[in-house]
Scaffold this motif. Structure first.
Motif, short mmCIF file in Angstrom:
data_model
loop_
_atom_site.label_atom_id
_atom_site.label_comp_id
_atom_site.label_asym_id
_atom_site.label_seq_id
_atom_site.Cartn_x
_atom_site.Cartn_y
_atom_site.Cartn_z
N UNK A 107 0.83 -1.20 0.00
CA UNK A 107 0.00 0.00 0.00
C UNK A 107 0.87 1.25 0.00
N UNK A 108 0.26 2.35 -0.41
CA UNK A 108 0.87 3.67 -0.21
C UNK A 108 0.29 4.28 1.06
N UNK A 109 1.13 5.01 1.78
CA UNK A 109 0.73 5.67 3.01
C UNK A 109 0.98 7.16 2.80
N UNK A 110 -0.06 7.96 2.94
CA UNK A 110 -0.01 9.37 2.55
C UNK A 110 -0.29 10.25 3.76
N UNK A 111 0.63 11.16 4.04
CA UNK A 111 0.42 12.11 5.13
C UNK A 111 -0.47 13.27 4.70
N UNK A 112 -1.31 13.72 5.63
CA UNK A 112 -2.15 14.90 5.42
C UNK A 112 -1.67 15.94 6.42
N UNK A 113 -1.03 16.98 5.93
CA UNK A 113 -0.32 17.94 6.78
C UNK A 113 -1.25 18.55 7.84
N UNK A 122 -4.96 2.40 -1.68
CA UNK A 122 -4.72 1.41 -2.73
C UNK A 122 -3.87 2.08 -3.82
N UNK A 123 -2.68 1.52 -4.13
CA UNK A 123 -1.80 2.18 -5.10
C UNK A 123 -2.31 2.14 -6.53
N UNK A 124 -3.31 1.30 -6.80
CA UNK A 124 -3.85 1.22 -8.15
C UNK A 124 -4.99 2.21 -8.38
N UNK A 125 -5.77 2.48 -7.32
CA UNK A 125 -6.97 3.30 -7.49
C UNK A 125 -6.96 4.60 -6.68
#
Length: 210
Positions: A107-113, A122-125
């Protein structure tokens, strides 16, 4: 909770033609960092710039073992590091308010500042699978030996924080020196973190072990 002073073991930059160091990742040989209009690969020992890819690169950067992922305003680009070609794009969960980016467990893990959150997507969608709450602004995000870490940068104070990926509880804090910001961050796979210094244009290596 364990709290200690971060030990900076190396400081590199500013780099020629680079206004700021934003997202940071590591492919096992090179440190890649985002600088607004390009991705740059450097030798982590010498700090020498080895190559650059012309691509929009405003925030977090990640590497899945084969491809680079790069936050670019309201989207995430999947990039071939050899050709520099953008292979795919997915929407970013924060719609442009995104900060750090990491790859782990497929998976990708994304920070929200400012939202003080980390999303597993999901890295595909780009679909959000899970959200972790933080009590600080979130900058860089990384996984190190199964541990989830994120950077903070608030009121000229920055920390590297290890948090429980289930509850968001803070387990460990490494305090950066006053005035030393953390934008992106990545583990070297051992006992060090590579940390972007934002508009200082510097890349700092921080010792993980206390």
């Amino acid at each position: 909770m364990k709290r200690s002073a971060a030990r900076i073991v190396r400081e590199q930059g500013p780099f020629a033609g680079v206004d700021g160091v934003h997202g940071v990742t590591y492919d096992g040989r090179h440190v890649w960092f985002a600088s607004g209009d390009k991705l740059n690969a450097i030798d982590p020992a010498s700090g020498q710039t080895l190559r650059s890819i012309d691509v929009v690169a405003h925030a977090g950067t990640a590497f899945d073992g084969q491809h680079l992922f790069q936050l670019a305003e309201d989207r995430i680009q999947k990039i071939d590091p050899h050709s520099g070609q953008v292979l795919a794009t997915i929407p970013a969960p924060g719609g442009g308010a995104d900060s750090g980016l990491a790859w782990a467990e497929g998976s990708l893990w994304v920070g929200q500042y400012r939202a003080r959150q980390i999303h597993q997507i999901d890295p595909a969608t780009g679909a959000i699978l899970r959200t972790i709450e933080s009590n600080r602004f979130v900058t860089g995000v990384c996984w190190a030996d199964g541990e989830l870490w994120h950077g903070t940068w608030e009121n000229d104070e920055s920390e590297l924080r290890r948090i429980d990926p289930r509850s968001g509880e803070v387990l460990e804090i490494l305090e950066m020196p006053a005035g030393t910001g953390v934008s992106g961050m990545e583990s070297d796979g051992g006992d060090q973190f590579f940390c972007g210094g934002g508009n200082s244009g510097k890349l700092r290596t921080v010792q993980r072990a206390g």
